[in-house]
Design a protein around this motif. Structure first.
Motif, mmCIF file in Angstrom:
data_model
loop_
_atom_site.group_PDB
_atom_site.id
_atom_site.type_symbol
_atom_site.label_atom_id
_atom_site.label_comp_id
_atom_site.label_asym_id
_atom_site.label_seq_id
_atom_site.Cartn_x
_atom_site.Cartn_y
_atom_site.Cartn_z
ATOM 1 N N ALA A 1 -24.893 -68.512 9.898
ATOM 2 C CA ALA A 1 -23.693 -68.713 9.083
ATOM 3 C C ALA A 1 -22.437 -68.442 9.899
ATOM 4 O O ALA A 1 -21.447 -69.175 9.790
ATOM 5 C CB ALA A 1 -23.737 -67.809 7.855
ATOM 6 N N VAL A 2 -22.469 -67.396 10.724
ATOM 7 C CA VAL A 2 -21.319 -67.076 11.567
ATOM 8 C C VAL A 2 -21.117 -68.177 12.608
ATOM 9 O O VAL A 2 -20.001 -68.657 12.807
ATOM 10 C CB VAL A 2 -21.505 -65.695 12.245
ATOM 11 N N ALA A 3 -22.194 -68.593 13.246
ATOM 12 C CA ALA A 3 -22.100 -69.614 14.295
ATOM 13 C C ALA A 3 -21.615 -70.954 13.743
ATOM 14 O O ALA A 3 -20.815 -71.637 14.385
ATOM 15 C CB ALA A 3 -23.454 -69.789 14.978
ATOM 16 N N ARG A 4 -22.065 -71.303 12.546
ATOM 17 C CA ARG A 4 -21.697 -72.591 11.944
ATOM 18 C C ARG A 4 -20.482 -72.497 11.042
ATOM 19 O O ARG A 4 -20.081 -73.510 10.472
ATOM 20 C CB ARG A 4 -22.881 -73.134 11.159
ATOM 21 N N LYS A 5 -19.956 -71.276 10.881
ATOM 22 C CA LYS A 5 -18.817 -71.040 9.977
ATOM 23 C C LYS A 5 -19.139 -71.548 8.569
ATOM 24 O O LYS A 5 -18.368 -72.250 7.935
ATOM 25 C CB LYS A 5 -17.549 -71.692 10.519
ATOM 26 N N ASP A 6 -20.310 -71.156 8.102
ATOM 27 C CA ASP A 6 -20.846 -71.607 6.818
ATOM 28 C C ASP A 6 -20.829 -70.467 5.811
ATOM 29 O O ASP A 6 -21.791 -69.702 5.704
ATOM 30 C CB ASP A 6 -22.267 -72.138 7.014
ATOM 31 N N ALA A 7 -19.753 -70.370 5.068
ATOM 32 C CA ALA A 7 -19.607 -69.292 4.098
ATOM 33 C C ALA A 7 -20.578 -69.426 2.932
ATOM 34 O O ALA A 7 -20.841 -68.447 2.225
ATOM 35 C CB ALA A 7 -18.166 -69.247 3.583
ATOM 36 N N ALA A 8 -21.146 -70.598 2.726
ATOM 37 C CA ALA A 8 -22.094 -70.796 1.624
ATOM 38 C C ALA A 8 -23.354 -69.946 1.796
ATOM 39 O O ALA A 8 -24.047 -69.647 0.825
ATOM 40 C CB ALA A 8 -22.467 -72.268 1.510
ATOM 41 N N ALA A 9 -23.645 -69.525 3.010
ATOM 42 C CA ALA A 9 -24.830 -68.693 3.265
ATOM 43 C C ALA A 9 -24.723 -67.328 2.594
ATOM 44 O O ALA A 9 -25.733 -66.643 2.444
ATOM 45 C CB ALA A 9 -25.039 -68.533 4.763
ATOM 46 N N ALA A 10 -23.534 -66.954 2.186
ATOM 47 C CA ALA A 10 -23.349 -65.655 1.522
ATOM 48 C C ALA A 10 -24.185 -65.564 0.246
ATOM 49 O O ALA A 10 -24.636 -64.482 -0.126
ATOM 50 C CB ALA A 10 -21.877 -65.426 1.212
ATOM 51 N N ARG A 11 -24.414 -66.689 -0.403
ATOM 52 C CA ARG A 11 -25.239 -66.682 -1.620
ATOM 53 C C ARG A 11 -26.656 -66.226 -1.324
ATOM 54 O O ARG A 11 -27.264 -65.487 -2.094
ATOM 55 C CB ARG A 11 -25.276 -68.070 -2.255
ATOM 56 N N TYR A 12 -27.180 -66.676 -0.188
ATOM 57 C CA TYR A 12 -28.548 -66.330 0.170
ATOM 58 C C TYR A 12 -28.652 -64.862 0.590
ATOM 59 O O TYR A 12 -29.589 -64.175 0.209
ATOM 60 C CB TYR A 12 -29.046 -67.250 1.284
ATOM 61 N N SER A 13 -27.684 -64.403 1.367
ATOM 62 C CA SER A 13 -27.713 -62.999 1.790
ATOM 63 C C SER A 13 -27.502 -62.080 0.587
ATOM 64 O O SER A 13 -28.094 -61.010 0.515
ATOM 65 C CB SER A 13 -26.676 -62.730 2.882
ATOM 66 N N PHE A 14 -26.685 -62.520 -0.361
ATOM 67 C CA PHE A 14 -26.471 -61.737 -1.581
ATOM 68 C C PHE A 14 -27.781 -61.590 -2.349
ATOM 69 O O PHE A 14 -28.159 -60.479 -2.745
ATOM 70 C CB PHE A 14 -25.398 -62.404 -2.459
ATOM 71 N N ALA A 15 -28.487 -62.696 -2.533
ATOM 72 C CA ALA A 15 -29.744 -62.663 -3.296
ATOM 73 C C ALA A 15 -30.809 -61.824 -2.591
ATOM 74 O O ALA A 15 -31.471 -60.990 -3.229
ATOM 75 C CB ALA A 15 -30.255 -64.091 -3.514
ATOM 76 N N LEU A 16 -30.970 -62.031 -1.287
ATOM 77 C CA LEU A 16 -31.955 -61.251 -0.543
ATOM 78 C C LEU A 16 -31.630 -59.760 -0.581
ATOM 79 O O LEU A 16 -32.520 -58.919 -0.739
ATOM 80 C CB LEU A 16 -32.028 -61.727 0.912
ATOM 81 N N SER A 17 -30.354 -59.430 -0.437
ATOM 82 C CA SER A 17 -29.949 -58.019 -0.430
ATOM 83 C C SER A 17 -30.085 -57.378 -1.801
ATOM 84 O O SER A 17 -30.380 -56.187 -1.905
ATOM 85 C CB SER A 17 -28.518 -57.880 0.080
ATOM 86 N N LEU A 18 -29.851 -58.143 -2.839
ATOM 87 C CA LEU A 18 -29.997 -57.599 -4.191
ATOM 88 C C LEU A 18 -31.452 -57.201 -4.446
ATOM 89 O O LEU A 18 -31.730 -56.091 -4.905
ATOM 90 C CB LEU A 18 -29.525 -58.626 -5.217
ATOM 91 N N ILE A 19 -32.387 -58.071 -4.097
ATOM 92 C CA ILE A 19 -33.805 -57.767 -4.285
ATOM 93 C C ILE A 19 -34.224 -56.620 -3.362
ATOM 94 O O ILE A 19 -34.879 -55.666 -3.792
ATOM 95 C CB ILE A 19 -34.667 -59.017 -4.037
ATOM 96 N N GLY A 20 -33.849 -56.708 -2.087
ATOM 97 C CA GLY A 20 -34.193 -55.643 -1.138
ATOM 98 C C GLY A 20 -33.586 -54.308 -1.536
ATOM 99 O O GLY A 20 -34.216 -53.256 -1.393
#
Length: 145
Positions: free
Chosen positions: A57-76
């Motif tokens: 996400a950082v390399a591609r400047k893709d802020a949409a990836a925040a949704r995935y990290s949010f979901a993974l972190s919520l469960i974890g």
């Protein structure tokens, strides 16, 4: 422009938190020889991929990836919270389920009387949740304009 730069910085910070958590867990198991219990493995399952997801996400400047990290972190984070409860709440310890050959109630570290490995994982998950939420909030504000 400024909004995109801020989102990039937030994602970079979230990636750094995931990387530090991943390297820390590998240090505990591979260098210090602490064998992870089953709940530790589940926490790793939700943390390790985030190094790759957030790095891309950082390399591609893709802020949409925040949704995935949010979901993974919520469960974890929920797994970490439960695991921490097993370690620190006597009632949970009394009725703890069997957690493989390594007990989930065990504490390899207990710094300052409350900092255990699940606490460290929970802290990393919370940092990523907050940063991911901030990125998603910025995206929402940007799409409203």
């Amino acid at each position: 422009m400024e909004r995109e730069k801020r989102a990039e910085n937030l994602l970079l910070t979230a990636w750094a938190a995931a990387l530090i958590a991943t390297l820390g867990s590998l240090y505990f198991s591979e260098v210090l020889g602490y064998i992870p219990c089953d709940l530790c493995w589940f926490q790793r399952i939700f943390m390790y991929p985030q190094v790759i997801i957030l790095g891309m996400a950082v390399a591609r400047k893709d802020a949409a990836a925040a949704r995935y990290s949010f979901a993974l972190s919520l469960i974890g984070g929920l797994i970490s919270l439960y695991h921490y409860g097993l370690q620190k709440i006597p009632l949970f310890q009394k009725y703890a389920i069997s957690c493989g050959r390594i007990p989930c109630t065990g504490q390899y570290i207990n710094w300052l009387g409350f900092i255990t490995i699940p606490f460290l994982a929970l802290t990393a998950f919370m940092i990523i949740i907050l940063l991911s939420w901030a990125v998603m909030r910025q995206q929402r504000k940007g799409s409203e304009r």
